[in-house]
Write a protein that holds these residues in place. Structure first.
Motif, PDB file in Angstrom:
ATOM      1  N   GLU A   1       0.886  -1.169   0.000  1.00 21.46           N
ATOM      2  CA  GLU A   1       0.000   0.000   0.000  1.00 21.46           C
ATOM      3  C   GLU A   1       0.915   1.207   0.000  1.00 21.46           C
ATOM      4  OE1 GLU A   1      -2.188  -0.275   3.598  1.00 21.46           O
ATOM      5  OE2 GLU A   1      -3.396  -1.958   2.908  1.00 21.46           O
ATOM      6  N   TYR A   2       0.323   2.394   0.018  1.00 20.32           N
ATOM      7  CA  TYR A   2       1.136   3.603   0.055  1.00 20.32           C
ATOM      8  C   TYR A   2       2.077   3.576   1.273  1.00 20.32           C
ATOM      9  CZ  TYR A   2       2.390   8.453   0.764  1.00 20.32           C
ATOM     10  OH  TYR A   2       3.102   9.596   0.992  1.00 20.32           O
ATOM     11  N   ARG A   3       3.366   3.562   1.015  1.00 18.06           N
ATOM     12  CA  ARG A   3       4.432   3.534   2.045  1.00 18.06           C
ATOM     13  C   ARG A   3       4.207   2.440   3.095  1.00 18.06           C
ATOM     14  NH1 ARG A   3       5.647   5.656  -1.566  1.00 18.06           N
ATOM     15  NH2 ARG A   3       6.260   7.805  -1.924  1.00 18.06           N
ATOM     16  N   ASN A   4       3.760   1.294   2.605  1.00 21.00           N
ATOM     17  CA  ASN A   4       3.484   0.193   3.531  1.00 21.00           C
ATOM     18  C   ASN A   4       3.641  -1.146   2.811  1.00 21.00           C
ATOM     19  OD1 ASN A   4       2.799  -0.918   5.965  1.00 21.00           O
ATOM     20  ND2 ASN A   4       0.601  -0.626   5.733  1.00 21.00           N
ATOM     21  N   SER A   5       4.110  -2.135   3.571  1.00 16.64           N
ATOM     22  CA  SER A   5       4.166  -3.509   3.059  1.00 16.64           C
ATOM     23  C   SER A   5       3.889  -4.426   4.245  1.00 16.64           C
ATOM     24  CB  SER A   5       5.562  -3.816   2.505  1.00 16.64           C
ATOM     25  OG  SER A   5       6.468  -4.002   3.584  1.00 16.64           O
ATOM     26  N   ILE A   6       3.736  -5.686   3.936  1.00 19.05           N
ATOM     27  CA  ILE A   6       3.446  -6.662   4.991  1.00 19.05           C
ATOM     28  C   ILE A   6       4.574  -6.732   6.021  1.00 19.05           C
ATOM     29  CG2 ILE A   6       4.417  -8.736   3.873  1.00 19.05           C
ATOM     30  CD1 ILE A   6       1.617 -10.010   4.671  1.00 19.05           C
ATOM     31  N   TYR A   7       5.794  -6.394   5.584  1.00 19.89           N
ATOM     32  CA  TYR A   7       6.925  -6.453   6.519  1.00 19.89           C
ATOM     33  C   TYR A   7       6.760  -5.454   7.668  1.00 19.89           C
ATOM     34  CZ  TYR A   7       9.533  -9.433   3.275  1.00 19.89           C
ATOM     35  OH  TYR A   7       9.952 -10.476   2.479  1.00 19.89           O
ATOM     36  N   ARG A   8       6.054  -4.375   7.405  1.00 23.09           N
ATOM     37  CA  ARG A   8       5.878  -3.370   8.472  1.00 23.09           C
ATOM     38  C   ARG A   8       5.034  -3.899   9.612  1.00 23.09           C
ATOM     39  NH1 ARG A   8       5.519   3.039   7.055  1.00 23.09           N
ATOM     40  NH2 ARG A   8       5.599   3.198   9.304  1.00 23.09           N
ATOM     41  N   SER A   9       4.176  -4.891   9.322  1.00 26.23           N
ATOM     42  CA  SER A   9       3.325  -5.389  10.410  1.00 26.23           C
ATOM     43  C   SER A   9       3.862  -6.699  10.988  1.00 26.23           C
ATOM     44  CB  SER A   9       1.887  -5.554   9.921  1.00 26.23           C
ATOM     45  OG  SER A   9       1.889  -6.281   8.725  1.00 26.23           O
ATOM     46  N   ASN A  10       5.067  -7.099  10.558  1.00 26.78           N
ATOM     47  CA  ASN A  10       5.643  -8.335  11.113  1.00 26.78           C
ATOM     48  C   ASN A  10       7.119  -8.136  11.419  1.00 26.78           C
ATOM     49  OD1 ASN A  10       6.679 -10.865  11.656  1.00 26.78           O
ATOM     50  ND2 ASN A  10       5.253 -11.895  10.276  1.00 26.78           N
ATOM     51  N   SER A  11       7.402  -7.829  12.678  1.00 25.64           N
ATOM     52  CA  SER A  11       8.780  -7.512  13.053  1.00 25.64           C
ATOM     53  C   SER A  11       9.644  -8.768  13.188  1.00 25.64           C
ATOM     54  CB  SER A  11       8.792  -6.739  14.364  1.00 25.64           C
ATOM     55  OG  SER A  11       8.208  -7.544  15.367  1.00 25.64           O
ATOM     56  N   LYS A  12       9.051  -9.935  12.935  1.00 31.39           N
ATOM     57  CA  LYS A  12       9.816 -11.191  13.044  1.00 31.39           C
ATOM     58  C   LYS A  12      10.455 -11.591  11.726  1.00 31.39           C
ATOM     59  CE  LYS A  12       8.772 -12.194  17.339  1.00 31.39           C
ATOM     60  NZ  LYS A  12       9.792 -11.923  18.319  1.00 31.39           N
ATOM     61  N   ARG A  13      10.351 -10.727  10.717  1.00 37.50           N
ATOM     62  CA  ARG A  13      10.930 -11.065   9.417  1.00 37.50           C
ATOM     63  C   ARG A  13      12.055 -10.102   9.057  1.00 37.50           C
ATOM     64  NH1 ARG A  13       5.449 -12.179   5.868  1.00 37.50           N
ATOM     65  NH2 ARG A  13       4.903 -14.155   6.844  1.00 37.50           N
ATOM     66  N   ILE A  14      13.195 -10.672   8.746  1.00 32.33           N
ATOM     67  CA  ILE A  14      14.325  -9.848   8.307  1.00 32.33           C
ATOM     68  C   ILE A  14      14.464 -10.031   6.790  1.00 32.33           C
ATOM     69  CG2 ILE A  14      16.816  -9.507   8.457  1.00 32.33           C
ATOM     70  CD1 ILE A  14      16.689 -10.629  11.299  1.00 32.33           C
ATOM     71  N   ILE A  15      14.305  -8.948   6.072  1.00 30.84           N
ATOM     72  CA  ILE A  15      14.394  -9.033   4.602  1.00 30.84           C
ATOM     73  C   ILE A  15      15.856  -9.273   4.217  1.00 30.84           C
ATOM     74  CG2 ILE A  15      13.932  -7.840   2.418  1.00 30.84           C
ATOM     75  CD1 ILE A  15      11.984  -5.999   4.126  1.00 30.84           C
ATOM     76  N   LEU A  16      16.067 -10.258   3.361  1.00 28.59           N
ATOM     77  CA  LEU A  16      17.434 -10.626   2.971  1.00 28.59           C
ATOM     78  C   LEU A  16      17.772 -10.136   1.563  1.00 28.59           C
ATOM     79  CD1 LEU A  16      17.442 -14.303   4.314  1.00 28.59           C
ATOM     80  CD2 LEU A  16      18.463 -12.283   5.395  1.00 28.59           C
ATOM     81  N   SER A  17      16.795 -10.213   0.659  1.00 29.09           N
ATOM     82  CA  SER A  17      17.081  -9.786  -0.715  1.00 29.09           C
ATOM     83  C   SER A  17      15.786  -9.413  -1.416  1.00 29.09           C
ATOM     84  CB  SER A  17      17.777 -10.914  -1.493  1.00 29.09           C
ATOM     85  OG  SER A  17      16.884 -11.993  -1.668  1.00 29.09           O
ATOM     86  N   ALA A  18      15.940  -8.708  -2.523  1.00 29.09           N
ATOM     87  CA  ALA A  18      14.766  -8.285  -3.299  1.00 29.09           C
ATOM     88  C   ALA A  18      15.076  -8.448  -4.777  1.00 29.09           C
ATOM     89  CB  ALA A  18      14.440  -6.822  -2.994  1.00 29.09           C
ATOM     90  N   VAL A  19      14.083  -8.919  -5.525  1.00 29.12           N
ATOM     91  CA  VAL A  19      14.260  -9.155  -6.959  1.00 29.12           C
ATOM     92  C   VAL A  19      13.306  -8.238  -7.728  1.00 29.12           C
ATOM     93  CG1 VAL A  19      14.187 -10.891  -8.797  1.00 29.12           C
ATOM     94  CG2 VAL A  19      14.836 -11.575  -6.473  1.00 29.12           C
ATOM     95  N   PHE A  20      13.864  -7.558  -8.716  1.00 28.93           N
ATOM     96  CA  PHE A  20      13.086  -6.591  -9.490  1.00 28.93           C
ATOM     97  C   PHE A  20      13.111  -6.967 -10.970  1.00 28.93           C
ATOM     98  CE2 PHE A  20      15.045  -4.434  -5.860  1.00 28.93           C
ATOM     99  CZ  PHE A  20      13.928  -3.911  -5.229  1.00 28.93           C
ATOM    100  N   GLU A  21      11.975  -6.765 -11.625  1.00 30.76           N
ATOM    101  CA  GLU A  21      11.927  -7.025 -13.065  1.00 30.76           C
ATOM    102  C   GLU A  21      11.823  -5.691 -13.794  1.00 30.76           C
ATOM    103  OE1 GLU A  21       8.978  -9.843 -14.272  1.00 30.76           O
ATOM    104  OE2 GLU A  21       9.319  -9.422 -16.396  1.00 30.76           O
ATOM    105  N   LEU A  22      12.810  -5.430 -14.640  1.00 32.90           N
ATOM    106  CA  LEU A  22      12.836  -4.171 -15.379  1.00 32.90           C
ATOM    107  C   LEU A  22      12.575  -4.432 -16.858  1.00 32.90           C
ATOM    108  CD1 LEU A  22      15.916  -2.487 -13.635  1.00 32.90           C
ATOM    109  CD2 LEU A  22      13.546  -2.611 -12.880  1.00 32.90           C
ATOM    110  N   LYS A  23      12.552  -3.347 -17.625  1.00 33.37           N
ATOM    111  CA  LYS A  23      12.299  -3.483 -19.074  1.00 33.37           C
ATOM    112  C   LYS A  23      13.482  -2.891 -19.829  1.00 33.37           C
ATOM    113  CE  LYS A  23       7.265  -3.246 -19.238  1.00 33.37           C
ATOM    114  NZ  LYS A  23       6.837  -2.962 -17.863  1.00 33.37           N
TER     115      LYS A  23
END
Ligand SMILES: Cc1cc2nc3c(=O)[nH]c(=O)nc-3n(C[C@H](O)[C@H](O)[C@H](O)COP(=O)(O)OP(=O)(O)OC[C@H]3O[C@@H](n4cnc5c(N)ncnc54)[C@H](O)[C@@H]3O)c2cc1C
Length: 302
Positions: free
Chosen positions: A174-196
């Motif tokens: 959502e606007y400036r929000n993701s599921i990670y904000r409501s779950n402090s037990k998750r540490i984000i390790l990596s992110a994958v993006f698809e570009l053009k």
């Protein structure tokens, strides 16, 4: 042995660097914040997960941070461990897929993508955050946001002790929000993006335009945490604050930027208490004049 001593001993065993009583003012773009009991800086994913397990096992409170560009840390500091991702900065590209380690700079990733003729990350250029911080916040600018380009992320789940993945749809963006904000037990390790695939000159020109707009409209000459407040639906929060006559208003070393009223800047020696005091003044003034309640985008860590 107390929990800090126990954590230090175990971190030494797995070769993870840490600093005791590290001033958080050195690790936030606001240049504000008292000491964290332990500031831990793993250099790769295995060590990050290992460190998290150790801290959790010792029952010490823990927060993972990226570049500290959306954080206000209390003057009393943080009574626990700060797990920093600043040592995990890899960015790799395969065809049109960009994979960022959690601590990779999003501005740096946008430059790498541009140089490979890939379009989609232009809006991230100039945002001073990490890939994980950007996913956590669903960072966005100039009509783009992380939700537009993210295909998946991986995280360490402190509840299960496992590394898992989320597809784009699982992120609840959502606007400036993701599921990670409501779950402090998750540490984000990596992110994958698809570009053009795109034209290098066009990508470069969009990025230069965004940077020009940032430099002319934002108070980049002073420490800050970016826009303090979320956009109020249908309104520019900065404009409402300006219309309340608050541009330039100060509490101690914290000031409503004279250049952009949506920013609070540290004019020198600002404390977290100064910033919080100023936020209260702004919220009250906006509520009084416009009858709306504005919410902080910036995260307060105490
Ligand atoms: C000058 C300036 C301009 C800015 N412009 C923009 C803009 O245009 N658009 C925009 O959206 N934002 C903007 N920001 C705000 C900020 O840069 C973004 O929100 C950025 O995405 C935060 O990333 P970070 O790595 O600094 O996160 P941090 O500030 O370090 O952390 C933010 C939150 O993410 C959590 N977090 C960080 N890493 C992890 C992880 N690995 N796992 C789990 N949780 C994690 C932290 O616990 C914290 O709650 C600006 C800030 C500044 C100072």
């Amino acid at each position: 042995m107390n929990s800090v001593a126990a954590v230090k001993k175990e971190l030494d065993k797995i070769g993870v660097a840490y600093v005791e009583n590290a001033l958080m003012s050195a690790h936030t773009t606001f240049r504000i914040g008292g000491p964290a009991m332990l500031y831990i800086r793993p250099e790769n994913q295995d060590k990050l997960v290992g460190a998290a397990r150790i801290i959790q096992g010792a029952g010490l409170p823990m927060v993972t941070i990226g570049k500290g560009s959306n954080l206000l840390v209390s003057d009393a500091g943080y009574q626990g461990a700060i797990l920093s991702t600043e040592g995990l900065t890899d960015v790799s590209i395969s065809e049109n897929i960009v994979t960022c380690a959690c601590g990779a700079s999003v501005t740096g990733a946008a430059v790498i993508a541009r140089d490979r003729g890939l379009s989609g990350m232009e809006f991230l250029y100039g945002i001073p955050g990490s890939a994980a911080g950007a996913v956590y916040m669903n960072a966005g600018a100039y009509g783009g946001e992380i939700a537009d380009i993210l295909t998946s992320s991986t995280y360490y789940d402190m509840e299960t002790g496992a590394v898992a993945a989320l597809t784009a749809a699982d992120h609840g963006f959502e606007y400036r929000n993701s599921i990670y904000r409501s779950n402090s037990k998750r540490i984000i390790l990596s992110a994958v993006f698809e570009l053009k695939p795109g034209q290098h000159a066009e990508i470069r020109s969009a990025m230069e335009d965004y940077m020009y707009r940032r430099k002319t409209k934002q108070p980049l000459e002073y420490p800050s945490a970016g826009s303090v407040f979320k956009r109020y639906p249908g309104r520019y929060t900065g404009q409402m604050i300006e219309e309340c006559g608050l541009k330039g208003r100060s509490v101690g070393g914290a000031q409503v930027s004279e250049k952009h009223a949506g920013f609070i800047v540290n004019r020198g020696g600002a404390t977290a208490a100064d910033v919080l005091g100023l936020i209260e003044i702004i919220k009250e003034a906006v509520a009084h004049k416009f009858g709306v309640e504005i919410e902080c985008e910036m995260i307060y860590l105490a």
